[in-house]
Design an enzyme around this catalytic site. Sequence first.
Site, PDB file in Angstrom:
ATOM      1  N   HIS A 129       0.828  -1.211   0.000  1.00 44.85           N
ATOM      2  CA  HIS A 129       0.000   0.000   0.000  1.00 44.85           C
ATOM      3  C   HIS A 129       0.865   1.266   0.000  1.00 44.85           C
ATOM      4  O   HIS A 129       0.882   2.000  -0.954  1.00 44.85           O
ATOM      5  CB  HIS A 129      -1.026   0.051   1.147  1.00 44.85           C
ATOM      6  CG  HIS A 129      -1.958  -1.112   1.155  1.00 44.85           C
ATOM      7  ND1 HIS A 129      -2.732  -1.433   0.077  1.00 44.85           N
ATOM      8  CD2 HIS A 129      -2.200  -2.067   2.111  1.00 44.85           C
ATOM      9  CE1 HIS A 129      -3.435  -2.520   0.357  1.00 44.85           C
ATOM     10  NE2 HIS A 129      -3.125  -2.935   1.572  1.00 44.85           N
TER      11      HIS A 129
ATOM     12  N   ASP B 157      -4.619  -8.045  -3.691  1.00 42.00           N
ATOM     13  CA  ASP B 157      -4.985  -7.865  -2.288  1.00 42.00           C
ATOM     14  C   ASP B 157      -6.288  -8.573  -1.912  1.00 42.00           C
ATOM     15  O   ASP B 157      -6.290  -9.769  -1.675  1.00 42.00           O
ATOM     16  CB  ASP B 157      -5.032  -6.359  -1.985  1.00 42.00           C
ATOM     17  CG  ASP B 157      -5.087  -6.065  -0.491  1.00 42.00           C
ATOM     18  OD1 ASP B 157      -5.020  -7.008   0.314  1.00 42.00           O
ATOM     19  OD2 ASP B 157      -5.202  -4.882  -0.119  1.00 42.00           O
TER      20      ASP B 157
HETATM   21 ZN   LIG Z   1      -3.342  -6.907   2.348  1.00 38.71          ZN
END
Ligand SMILES: [Zn+2]
Length: 441
Positions: free
Chosen positions: A265, A316
């Site tokens: 991220h 993800d």
């Molecule tokens: Zn993750």
Amino acid sequence: MKAFWCERALLDGGVERGLLVEVDGERIASLEPGSDSPPPEVTRLKGLVIPGLANAHSHAFQRLLRGRTQSGEGSFWTWRERMYELADALSPEDCGKVALAAFGEMALAGITTVGEFHYLHHDRGGARYADPNEIGRAGIAAAREAGIRITLLDACYLHGGIGVDAEGAQRRFSDGDAEAWAERVNELEGGPGVRIGAAIHSVRAVDPESASAVAAWSAEREAPLHAHVSEQPAENEACLEAYGRTPTAVLADAGALGERFTAVHATHLADSDVSRLGNANATCCLCPTTERDLADGIGPARRLVDAGSRLALGSDSNAVIDPFEEARAVELDERLASGVRGTHAPADLFRAATANGHACLGWPEAGRIEPGALCDLVAVDIESVRLAGTDREDPIAGLVFAASAADVRDVVVGGRRIVHDGEHLGIDVPRLLQDLSGLLP
Ligand SMILES: [Zn+2]
């Protein structure tokens, strides 16, 4: 010698026509361009053959939530409650089923290696299975059956938040302390197509001393080390309040940062964090379709690259599995935020989806078509309705900005064809995905 013939293939130097790829074991032995008529026993790959795509960040079990958490109001934190409900309901067998279906879908999307960021370890309430790696091993078996490579990034997860005990579903994630985490992970073994890496779930779930123990474990084994970093502003606030430092600074002080480190991220970073990650030559794995879905924000991708970081991409939450969509989103999201076009060259985004992703998962020998590399070949239909008319001689912009997972027709992993004409050769992926709904709590 086994060989594939590519109608067109995308090499570092550009597109080659009639490329004969000879395979020795799992690797490319030689490349011979310009062969118009391949010998009949050679497997033909139509369209444009590109290197294998890497999915550097996945939580396979979250595939179950697709289309079931996207509507209604909320935030990352309300989504997390739904995810915890699911995590608390799944048996090891369930986890194996959803991983097989999700990895099958990845194979169909041209993903040849997945980084499975694995934190669902124990039974309900934190009770130990006879084999405390049962779920991790189920993930490895699923990747094998789906025919793709896996780096199992086994995540240390100890606390429910900074200074807060793990509770509810989180008790299934926690080993209690970093020593117990290491003891358990030491029982896992790599093998053909399988590597074991480490993960620090986040500074929310791992205190600095334990983070340092996980970093030491990965350094000793020269294994990849991943961590969720600054996905949400609330994580930064709690970290600053508890430690007087940002999450990146806490991880740096724990000895986590370096070339083997991947910040997942990296959305809400201070300028000093960007410099730290860049100076360490760390990889930053963006997961744009998930970050959009969870209203996380847009990470400073350009500044990270300028500082010295490499970018990789991950699906993800697996609400979307499409590496082309992740790649273009890095640029397109930045356009929306900045009002400027062309911040990332298509070739750089393509590298994030291929070589960079493989490297950060511990497979530097994959993600490119060249002698010595692992023989991963992904044939894309450049005559599909999406790609017809795009530039065939310089196809990267067309691929990055217009291709979809549905354009992937054939996939070869380590010299073995696992997808042919859009269908998986070993498993019935649509059927497996259909059957998953019975696992929802
Ligand atoms: Zn993750």
